[in-house]
Design an enzyme around this catalytic site. Structure first.
Site, short mmCIF file in Angstrom:
data_model
loop_
_atom_site.label_atom_id
_atom_site.label_comp_id
_atom_site.label_asym_id
_atom_site.label_seq_id
_atom_site.Cartn_x
_atom_site.Cartn_y
_atom_site.Cartn_z
CE LYS A 86 43.49 47.00 40.50
NZ LYS A 86 43.10 47.38 39.15
CG ASP A 87 46.68 47.82 36.02
OD1 ASP A 87 45.75 46.99 36.08
OD2 ASP A 87 46.53 49.04 36.23
NE ARG A 134 40.38 39.98 41.20
CZ ARG A 134 39.68 40.75 42.03
NH1 ARG A 134 39.07 40.21 43.07
NH2 ARG A 134 39.58 42.05 41.83
NE ARG A 135 37.15 43.86 41.54
CZ ARG A 135 37.76 44.94 41.07
NH1 ARG A 135 37.40 45.44 39.89
NH2 ARG A 135 38.71 45.53 41.76
NE ARG A 152 38.21 48.52 30.07
CZ ARG A 152 38.92 48.75 28.97
NH1 ARG A 152 38.64 48.08 27.87
NH2 ARG A 152 39.90 49.63 28.96
NE ARG A 158 36.60 50.79 35.59
CZ ARG A 158 37.29 49.66 35.70
NH1 ARG A 158 37.04 48.85 36.71
NH2 ARG A 158 38.23 49.37 34.83
CB CYS A 245 42.70 40.18 31.19
SG CYS A 245 43.35 41.67 31.91
#
Length: 310
Positions: A86-87, A134-135, A152, A158, A245
């Site tokens: 996903k990165d 997205r979330r 972040r 986190r 992003c």
């Protein structure tokens, strides 16, 4: 030493705990396949790891996590780099090849909280932390009474911010928590209907220089055909919609009876408008399947959303 076995492979990796786990995982896989090969790690800090005070979308996107690793490949200091898929930018520069995608971990999002059991349990005004538009868009659309704020840092950072009370809950990729033995922190795995994953989420990709056909050949032993088909479809969908992003966009492919079932959406960040779709196709046509689903969404008005995001 047999001709078919490499003598030495150097893996470029970020130095976060999760990135190191991913690199060590690939190292162990390579050592199992090529027991005479010396596999070494080259740890690096990337710009994405250094810039923690601004959302990724504002400072260059997820590509910030791989530029230094790619420089190590170009300079010959490393042979391969291991990434969370996903990165990996949807369009890669021609010097580089995505040589292999390995078997996927759970690709869904996880709800993490010490106060609440699920998003449904959270009261109006409760604060959810996420770094992902997205979330954020999906939470706003389904739980408009919740506050969503930027989160972040690496996974440990986190979790620390959550434990310090800065958030009532945070949303993380379930795969990272499982890989680091933190599955007990997951209060609920969010079904795709609630939070459709990011393209490539839960899968690892191995990158090398496109001219290194030897390395590409060695890595095929680690490739997973089903994961590769699903992620290829997801990335084609995202690429066609110019996903980044700054685009609230999700794509999730599943293998069902030997075929790829692909779901996707694009939305405004506040969740006020979402366009969704689903398509099914043969694994061998994963790339075109992703493009077709993206075109379906464009026909439903996704272009207007993308234009507004501008």
């Amino acid at each position: 030493m047999s001709f078919s076995s490499p003598e030495r492979i150097v893996i470029a990796t970020r130095e976060s705990r999760l990135a190191l786990w991913q690199a060590e995982h690939v190292k162990a896989r390579l050592e199992a396949v090529y027991p005479e090969c010396r596999v070494e790690l080259l740890g690096m800090t990337t710009r994405g790891d250094q810039i923690l005070d601004r959302p990724l979308a504002k400072v260059g996107g997820k590509g910030l996590f791989i530029k230094e690793l790619e420089a190590a490949l170009l300079e010959g200091r490393a042979d391969i780099a291991v990434h969370s898929m996903k990165d990996v930018p949807m369009v890669m520069e021609e010097e580089f090849a995505l040589a292999c995608i390995t078997a996927r971990e759970v690709p869904l999002d996880a709800f993490v909280s010490s106060r609440y059991a699920s998003l449904d349990d959270m009261p109006p005004g409760a604060v959810v932390g996420t770094s992902s538009l997205r979330r954020e868009s999906q939470i706003h659309a389904q739980y408009p009474f919740l506050a969503v704020t930027s989160l972040r840092g690496n996974l440990d950072t986190r979790l620390r911010k959550l434990d310090e009370g800065q958030f009532d809950a945070i949303i993380l990729a379930a795969a990272g928590l499982r890989r680091l033995g933190l599955e007990s922190r997951i209060r609920a795995v969010l079904p795709a209907e609630v939070s459709l994953p990011s393209a490539g989420q839960g899968a690892l990709g191995i990158e090398c220089l496109s001219v290194r056909t030897d390395v590409i050949a060695y890595l095929q032993a680690l490739a997973d055909a089903d994961t590769t088909a699903c992620v290829t479809a997801e990335r084609a969908f995202s690429r066609t919609l110019a996903g980044s992003c700054e685009t609230p966009l999700g794509a999730y492919g599943e293998m069902r009876a030997g075929r790829v079932v692909l779901r996707g959406f694009v939305a405004l960040p506040d969740g006020s408008r979402i366009v969704r779709g689903e398509r099914e196709g043969a694994a061998s046509e994963a790339e075109s399947l992703g493009r077709e689903l993206a075109n379906d969404l464009l026909a439903q008005g996704a272009g207007d959303i993308l234009a507004e995001l501008g």
